[in-house]
Scaffold this active site. Structure first.
Site, PDB file in Angstrom:
ATOM      1  N   ASP A 112       0.844  -1.190   0.000  1.00  0.00           N
ATOM      2  CA  ASP A 112       0.000   0.000   0.000  1.00  0.00           C
ATOM      3  C   ASP A 112       0.878   1.239   0.000  1.00  0.00           C
ATOM      4  OD1 ASP A 112      -2.446   1.290  -0.037  1.00  0.00           O
ATOM      5  OD2 ASP A 112      -2.559   1.448   2.131  1.00  0.00           O
ATOM      6  N   TYR A 114       1.247   5.722  -0.569  1.00  0.00           N
ATOM      7  CA  TYR A 114       0.812   6.952   0.110  1.00  0.00           C
ATOM      8  C   TYR A 114       1.052   8.085  -0.880  1.00  0.00           C
ATOM      9  CZ  TYR A 114       0.717  10.027   4.351  1.00  0.00           C
ATOM     10  OH  TYR A 114       0.429  10.953   5.332  1.00  0.00           O
ATOM     11  N   HIS A 119      -3.650  14.207   0.526  1.00  0.00           N
ATOM     12  CA  HIS A 119      -3.869  13.348   1.691  1.00  0.00           C
ATOM     13  C   HIS A 119      -2.692  13.435   2.657  1.00  0.00           C
ATOM     14  CE1 HIS A 119      -5.194   9.948   4.090  1.00  0.00           C
ATOM     15  NE2 HIS A 119      -4.047   9.328   3.853  1.00  0.00           N
ATOM     16  N   ARG A 128       1.036  17.242  12.779  1.00  0.00           N
ATOM     17  CA  ARG A 128       2.312  17.945  12.993  1.00  0.00           C
ATOM     18  C   ARG A 128       2.124  19.419  12.627  1.00  0.00           C
ATOM     19  NH1 ARG A 128       3.591  13.426  10.100  1.00  0.00           N
ATOM     20  NH2 ARG A 128       3.917  14.641   8.199  1.00  0.00           N
ATOM     21  N   GLU A 188     -10.347   4.201   3.444  1.00  0.00           N
ATOM     22  CA  GLU A 188      -9.409   4.829   2.522  1.00  0.00           C
ATOM     23  C   GLU A 188      -9.791   4.396   1.117  1.00  0.00           C
ATOM     24  OE1 GLU A 188      -5.428   5.692   5.158  1.00  0.00           O
ATOM     25  OE2 GLU A 188      -5.331   4.094   3.664  1.00  0.00           O
ATOM     26  N   GLU A 190      -9.145   3.896  -2.529  1.00  0.00           N
ATOM     27  CA  GLU A 190      -7.891   3.719  -3.254  1.00  0.00           C
ATOM     28  C   GLU A 190      -8.120   3.017  -4.598  1.00  0.00           C
ATOM     29  OE1 GLU A 190      -4.695   2.105  -0.993  1.00  0.00           O
ATOM     30  OE2 GLU A 190      -5.404   2.917   0.919  1.00  0.00           O
ATOM     31  N   ASP A 220      -9.054   0.451   1.960  1.00  0.00           N
ATOM     32  CA  ASP A 220      -8.103   0.022   2.982  1.00  0.00           C
ATOM     33  C   ASP A 220      -8.625   0.499   4.344  1.00  0.00           C
ATOM     34  OD1 ASP A 220      -5.778  -1.089   4.047  1.00  0.00           O
ATOM     35  OD2 ASP A 220      -4.723   0.813   3.950  1.00  0.00           O
ATOM     36  N   ARG A 224      -7.904   4.249  13.149  1.00  0.00           N
ATOM     37  CA  ARG A 224      -6.992   5.374  13.347  1.00  0.00           C
ATOM     38  C   ARG A 224      -6.435   5.443  14.762  1.00  0.00           C
ATOM     39  NH1 ARG A 224      -5.538   6.408   8.233  1.00  0.00           N
ATOM     40  NH2 ARG A 224      -7.322   6.993   6.918  1.00  0.00           N
ATOM     41  N   GLN A 227      -3.834   2.728  15.029  1.00  0.00           N
ATOM     42  CA  GLN A 227      -2.716   3.158  14.191  1.00  0.00           C
ATOM     43  C   GLN A 227      -1.893   4.249  14.867  1.00  0.00           C
ATOM     44  OE1 GLN A 227      -4.012   4.725  10.422  1.00  0.00           O
ATOM     45  NE2 GLN A 227      -1.945   5.091   9.661  1.00  0.00           N
ATOM     46  N   TYR A 231       2.176   3.213  15.337  1.00  0.00           N
ATOM     47  CA  TYR A 231       2.927   3.391  14.086  1.00  0.00           C
ATOM     48  C   TYR A 231       4.348   3.898  14.274  1.00  0.00           C
ATOM     49  CZ  TYR A 231       2.662   8.520  13.673  1.00  0.00           C
ATOM     50  OH  TYR A 231       2.820   9.867  13.847  1.00  0.00           O
ATOM     51  N   LYS A 240      -4.174  -1.529  10.352  1.00  0.00           N
ATOM     52  CA  LYS A 240      -4.468  -1.700   8.932  1.00  0.00           C
ATOM     53  C   LYS A 240      -4.714  -3.159   8.543  1.00  0.00           C
ATOM     54  CE  LYS A 240      -3.420   2.501   7.164  1.00  0.00           C
ATOM     55  NZ  LYS A 240      -4.217   3.252   6.186  1.00  0.00           N
ATOM     56  N   THR A 244      -8.773  -5.434   4.214  1.00  0.00           N
ATOM     57  CA  THR A 244      -8.724  -4.546   3.056  1.00  0.00           C
ATOM     58  C   THR A 244      -9.687  -5.113   2.030  1.00  0.00           C
ATOM     59  OG1 THR A 244      -6.405  -3.955   3.430  1.00  0.00           O
ATOM     60  CG2 THR A 244      -7.292  -3.587   1.220  1.00  0.00           C
ATOM     61  N   THR A 331      -4.720   6.498  -0.071  1.00  0.00           N
ATOM     62  CA  THR A 331      -5.943   7.294  -0.126  1.00  0.00           C
ATOM     63  C   THR A 331      -5.898   8.305  -1.257  1.00  0.00           C
ATOM     64  OG1 THR A 331      -6.160   7.090   2.254  1.00  0.00           O
ATOM     65  CG2 THR A 331      -7.460   8.810   1.201  1.00  0.00           C
ATOM     66  N   GLU A 345      -9.949  12.881   7.096  1.00  0.00           N
ATOM     67  CA  GLU A 345      -9.808  14.171   6.423  1.00  0.00           C
ATOM     68  C   GLU A 345     -11.144  14.893   6.326  1.00  0.00           C
ATOM     69  OE1 GLU A 345      -6.944  14.018   2.821  1.00  0.00           O
ATOM     70  OE2 GLU A 345      -7.714  11.975   3.088  1.00  0.00           O
TER      71      GLU A 345
END
Length: 401
Positions: A112, A114, A119, A128, A188, A190, A220, A224, A227, A231, A240, A244, A331, A345
């Site tokens: 998978d 990114y 996204h 962040r 997600e 995809e 997917d 959250r 995760q 992570y 995850k 899927t 995503t 999002e």
């Protein structure tokens, strides 16, 4: 073929899938309108009765093209032998409502990526806020992770809410993680790519169309909260790997010839092995429906990294491809708020819940919710190419053993 015109599943499309009737062994078919053409008896080729599409995909690009042309000729209503072809195919056309669909391929590996700039930027700003939203490597390579192929399931399979560790409550003393069902279950939207022609260990892949047979929509599912806790420092794991979903139908790359676009401009210019040699951006428009109501329209053509670049990066170190491997885009999100392909999002991590027309709101998924992802692409002469949908309904978490 009667009923095919206007369905998005004309002879210009012809997606492949595995189907069965009344508990029989799955066999391969192509979708034409609201029917499935049973390929083994229609083409007198037992490779389509082998239980998955893998044996056919392993034949390679020339065989994929030849079989596609053969099917199109048999379905051509203007051909001199159209009446005879129709009579020969009639016994092998099965109404869609009679079939049960299965996972179309035996998946060896699942990767998978990114690849959406929007996204990645949205999540960076969310988590962040005092830093550059993109990590320094993001514009230099398509970031990805190796997923769990054993939990890729066919569209329509119920999705059991996962359980796991979640971050400690703010007031817990001493801080201890919470264990239980995910409270931030997400989606997600995809686009997945299905590998046909393999490579040997130690060699890199060539042109995308020499190795990738076709595309399928992917959801997917993502927990959250699980995760977020797990992570660092190695990336996604249990948040995850629980499920899927993949469409039951694989649309051949050849059917998307009119959807190809150059791809988004990239700055800085990628390293040589990632430079685009052909236009492999794809003008595909997705829709995300929550309980049948559209909540987003993610545009795949806005993706920063294109599938040829994903394939090049995935194999540049010599990692081999196997027939049936699946790699997905990550995503799909666009620049507008209504084009975001995940709830994290769309709701900005739950702070701005989605409002449905019946008055309900959703920050993240609740038990019983059904999510469906659909997509269309331009085809020849203005005929749309419809991709097979991917859908799933959330089931309650299982009780502790």
């Amino acid at each position: 073929m009667p009923g095919a015109d206007g369905s998005g599943f004309t002879a210009a499309n012809l997606p492949y899938g595995m189907f069965s009737l009344d508990g029989e062994t799955p066999r391969a078919g192509v979708r034409i309108g609201h029917h499935v053409l049973d390929l083994a008896p229609a083409l007198h080729d037992e490779v389509f009765a082998s239980g998955s599409l893998n044996a056919f995909l392993a034949r390679g690009r020339t065989a994929w093209h030849d079989i596609r042309r053969r099917i199109q000729c048999l379905l051509d209503a203007d051909a001199p032998e159209a009446a005879a072809n129709r009579a020969a195919l009639e016994p092998h056309l099965v109404p869609l409502e009679r079939v049960r669909m299965h996972l179309p391929v035996e998946i060896g590996d699942y990767v998978d990526f990114y690849c959406s700039l929007e996204h990645a930027t949205n999540l960076g700003r969310m988590f962040r806020p005092d830093e550059n939203p993109l990590k320094p490597n993001w514009r230099h390579l398509p970031v990805g992770y190796h997923g769990r192929s054993g939990t890729v399931v066919v569209s329509g399979t119920p999705i059991v809410r996962p359980r796991g560790q979640r971050p400690p409550a703010p007031d817990s003393k001493p801080p201890r993680p919470v264990f239980g069902p995910s409270a931030k279950l997400d989606i997600e939207a995809e686009l997945g790519f299905v590998v046909g022609t393999p490579t040997r260990l130690g060699e890199t892949a060539g042109d995308l169309a020499d190795h990738v047979f076709g595309v399928a929509l992917v959801n997917d599912w993502s927990a959250r909260d699980i995760q977020a806790w797990e992570y660092v420092p190695l990336g996604p794991f249990l948040g995850k790997s629980f499920a899927t979903s993949m469409s039951a139908w694989i649309t051949p790359l050849e059917a998307l010839a009119h959807a190809r676009v150059p791809g988004r401009a990239q700055d800085p210019e990628p390293l040589d092995y990632l430079r685009r040699r052909e236009p492999w951006g794809l003008d595909i428009t997705m829709e995300v429906l929550l309980d049948g109501e559209r909540v987003s329209r993610p545009p795949y053509r806005e993706m920063y990294w294109t599938p040829d670049q994903m394939l090049a990066h995935m194999t540049v170190n010599g990692a081999r491809l196997r027939t049936g491997d699946l790699f997905a885009s990550g995503t799909v999100s666009g620049p507008d708020a209504g084009q975001r392909g995940s709830l994290i999002e769309l709701t900005w991590n739950g702070s701005e819940p989605v409002k449905l027309s019946d008055g309900r709101t959703r920050a993240f998924l609740e038990d019983g919710d059904t999510v469906t992802v659909t997509a269309t692409a331009p085809g020849p002469d203005g005929t749309p190419i419809v991709l097979g949908e991917v859908t799933g309904t959330i089931s309650p978490a299982r009780t502790a053993p």
